[in-house]
Write an enzyme that holds these catalytic residues in place. Structure first.
Site, PDB file in Angstrom:
ATOM      1  N   LYS A  65      13.008 -29.217 -28.218  1.00 13.40           N
ATOM      2  CA  LYS A  65      13.854 -30.419 -28.181  1.00 13.40           C
ATOM      3  C   LYS A  65      15.072 -30.202 -27.289  1.00 13.40           C
ATOM      4  O   LYS A  65      15.460 -31.083 -26.515  1.00 13.40           O
ATOM      5  CB  LYS A  65      14.272 -30.815 -29.609  1.00 13.40           C
ATOM      6  CG  LYS A  65      13.110 -31.346 -30.444  1.00 13.40           C
ATOM      7  CD  LYS A  65      13.436 -31.462 -31.943  1.00 13.40           C
ATOM      8  CE  LYS A  65      12.156 -31.803 -32.727  1.00 13.40           C
ATOM      9  NZ  LYS A  65      12.357 -31.800 -34.203  1.00 13.40           N
ATOM     10  N   GLN A 109      16.124 -30.601 -39.347  1.00 16.00           N
ATOM     11  CA  GLN A 109      14.797 -30.040 -39.104  1.00 16.00           C
ATOM     12  C   GLN A 109      14.112 -29.770 -40.451  1.00 16.00           C
ATOM     13  O   GLN A 109      14.641 -29.032 -41.293  1.00 16.00           O
ATOM     14  CB  GLN A 109      14.940 -28.752 -38.281  1.00 16.00           C
ATOM     15  CG  GLN A 109      13.650 -28.215 -37.703  1.00 16.00           C
ATOM     16  CD  GLN A 109      13.026 -29.136 -36.644  1.00 16.00           C
ATOM     17  OE1 GLN A 109      13.735 -29.743 -35.848  1.00 16.00           O
ATOM     18  NE2 GLN A 109      11.710 -29.251 -36.665  1.00 16.00           N
ATOM     19  N   ASP A 132      15.441 -39.989 -36.366  1.00 19.87           N
ATOM     20  CA  ASP A 132      14.104 -39.696 -36.885  1.00 19.87           C
ATOM     21  C   ASP A 132      13.500 -40.924 -37.579  1.00 19.87           C
ATOM     22  O   ASP A 132      12.299 -40.944 -37.872  1.00 19.87           O
ATOM     23  CB  ASP A 132      14.161 -38.533 -37.896  1.00 19.87           C
ATOM     24  CG  ASP A 132      13.673 -37.206 -37.311  1.00 19.87           C
ATOM     25  OD1 ASP A 132      13.015 -37.236 -36.252  1.00 19.87           O
ATOM     26  OD2 ASP A 132      13.962 -36.153 -37.919  1.00 19.87           O
TER      27      ASP A 132
END
Ligand SMILES: NC(=O)C1=CN([C@@H]2O[C@H](COP(=O)(O)OP(=O)(O)OC[C@H]3O[C@@H](n4cnc5c(N)ncnc54)[C@H](OP(=O)(O)O)[C@@H]3O)[C@@H](O)[C@H]2O)C=CC1
Ligand SMILES: NC(=O)C1=CN([C@@H]2O[C@H](COP(=O)(O)OP(=O)(O)OC[C@H]3O[C@@H](n4cnc5c(N)ncnc54)[C@H](OP(=O)(O)O)[C@@H]3O)[C@@H](O)[C@H]2O)C=CC1
Lengths: 312, 312
Positions: A65, A109, A132
């Site tokens: 990322k 995460q 997200d």
């Protein structure tokens, strides 16, 4: 003549090339970001990743990322907290990021260590920075007919981008989504449904999966079981999106394994009109959509700043 | 013998009696409320209805709710605001009810006059008092696999109560929900899906409704088109829940009209194993579930009060 027709019908499917689509999305993002930076020197899109502990797989995803962000002009920063961080400390950390105007997107995460409550943590991220798309308000707006989420979960959004890139018509089509997780199956169901497909949501308790898949013009597989969906089940001409990313042992590979999807690809590709390979299909889209969501968040923040202070 | 079997198979369906089920739920609520009032003299469940303007249909529904509440010991109060109330005034009114500890449930009677934004108003109701279950957080929690809403929308909840009362097994069953409104179709989809049915969500853009209905072991119709679903489409032995409540002209009636559902009842009942009549099926459950939600809200408030002040 009959044999020519049969050959045509059995021609291999068009490959839905996620690497190519994601490369073109990233190129577009890079151009748009550069243009906005030129026009507004203060424009500096930033994604904050919070990682708890040091799982090697998580660390690998985080590095991907950071690298992908750097390539297109999004600053991806990493805050690493120790595996034994308390829930309260983690929440305080997220609140600080929520309050930081220089941060536009925040992701935690996953998975988290067992002593932390993932749903409490996910809900703590500001809805406006939830790139997200996991916050219940964003999920609810995705589900509701009369609402639009601020952010849509990245893998489902990537699937829709693939379907769009290959000009797959959805309205009125019969679709099946196999798998109903909050991060893939369920949001894909909602996106297809809002695009006016008629969608069946299948899962581990589904009785006659074969019959349901046989009727579907669009098949989305997000299960996590290697080649669960047999190629022979695929309706002639169907579009197949295989989200599954399963490692299976393979002695012929240096790593000792290879990746297979949830669909029996070799056979399915002779029946489908278009199909994603695994890897190289849905996979590359996810990080790309995360960056797109972050860019959108940064643009919204810029627009709000340009509009000046509002009176409440 | 063959003819006996045929006769048995064609015997009329069991009637799913919403009046009876709702009467028994209300009797249970009445008993539970009385018991809690006896144990805690301060326990006084209250539902606040906000009505804007004076649409006769809305006024009728409001009167039904007040009466049904009074019968079982829930105080249903009505605040009537003028049709020309501003959005800000209406929001202030809702905020005052949110802040009032004596109010446990709040509903805004819909539809609202055109100058008011229904989604803004619906979102203004505190999630903890949203007994209609329309708030995006409650909808999102209903959709999400890993969450539970504080309140579920009343008609969908009533449908599930009917299925439960008649012991209809859902896990592994093939179901179709026709209609995808935020207040009926969509939440029913989620409830059936969470109960492990395999559900198809159909709507006005669905191509082959007949084929889909034919395969379904459970049919939920929430469309608003009289007898759209033909009796002959119903699979032998299916369970049919007809939410549709459509007025059609009927010269033989004093009122000049009668109510019909979205399913062709006379034929469907010869194929279904169980079916709701219209009226008298789903209809009576809705107000009943609104009262149940209000009771649950009041119980939660009592539990919180008994637990004493919490330290944050
Ligand atoms: N970027 C990418 O490419 C991504 C790829 N993935 C991959 O997608 C796959 C799914 O991931 P995720 O959604 O997180 O997985 P989950 O394990 O959270 O969900 C799996 C779903 O599949 C259903 N399922 C399991 N077995 C069967 C079966 N035999 N028949 C039908 N349905 C079944 C489960 O049903 P039930 O609900 O009844 O248990 C569940 O809904 C994995 O291979 C994962 O690696 C995931 C995310 C991103
Ligand atoms: N307590 C009770 O008994 C209640 C009864 N009702 C009744 O239930 C019915 C539905 O109400 P509601 O959900 O509010 O209605 P909406 O009008 O909000 O939604 C109707 C749904 O039906 C779909 N639809 C319309 N025409 C067709 C068609 N020809 N084929 C397939 N689908 C179609 C629409 O599709 P699309 O989304 O594509 O437009 C839409 O999703 C009404 O009769 C209403 O009176 C409602 C609430 C409570």
């Amino acid at each position: 003549m009959a044999s020519t027709a049969a050959t045509a019908a059995n021609a291999a499917a068009r490959l839905i090339d996620g690497k190519a689509v994601s490369a073109s999305v990233r190129a577009r993002l890079q151009t748009e970001i550069a243009a906005l930076k030129a026009a507004h020197p203060s424009f500096a899109p930033r994604l904050a990743i919070v990682q708890v502990g040091a799982r090697p797989d998580s660390s690998l995803y985080v590095r991907m990322k950071i690298k992908a962000g750097a390539e297109i002009g999004i600053n991806v920063t990493l805050d690493t907290l120790p595996a034994e961080v308390t829930q309260l400390e983690l929440l305080r950390h997220i609140h600080a990021l929520n309050d930081n105007p220089e941060v536009h997107g925040i992701i935690v995460q996953l998975p988290l260590p067992k002593h932390l409550d993932e749903s409490v943590i996910t809900e703590a991220v500001s809805v406006a920075k939830d790139v997200d798309g996991f916050h219940t308000l964003n999920m609810g707006s995705l589900a509701k007919r009369a609402a639009h989420p601020l952010f849509t979960a990245c893998t489902p959004k990537g699937i829709m981008a693939l379907l769009k890139a290959y000009d797959v018509q959805l309205a009125g089509k019969q679709a099946i989504v196999v798998g109903r997780s909050d991060i893939v199956g369920l949001p894909v169901f909602h996106l297809l449904q809002k695009a006016n497909a008629t969608v069946t949501l299948a899962h581990s308790r589904t009785k006659d999966l074969k019959m349901l898949v046989r009727e579907a013009e669009i098949v989305i597989a997000a299960v996590g079981v290697p080649e669960l969906i047999k190629g022979e089940w695929i309706r002639q001409g169907a579009v197949v999106i295989d989200v599954g990313t399963n490692a299976v042992p393979d002695a012929t590979k240096k790593s000792g394994q290879r990746w297979v999807g949830d669909v029996e690809y070799a056979v399915a590709k002779m029946r489908a009109s278009a199909i994603t390979p695994v890897p190289g299909g849905v996979g590359p889209m996810t990080v790309c959509m995360l960056l797109e969501n972050t860019f959108e968040a940064a643009k919204r923040a810029l627009d709000a700043a340009l509009a000046g202070p509002t009176i409440h």
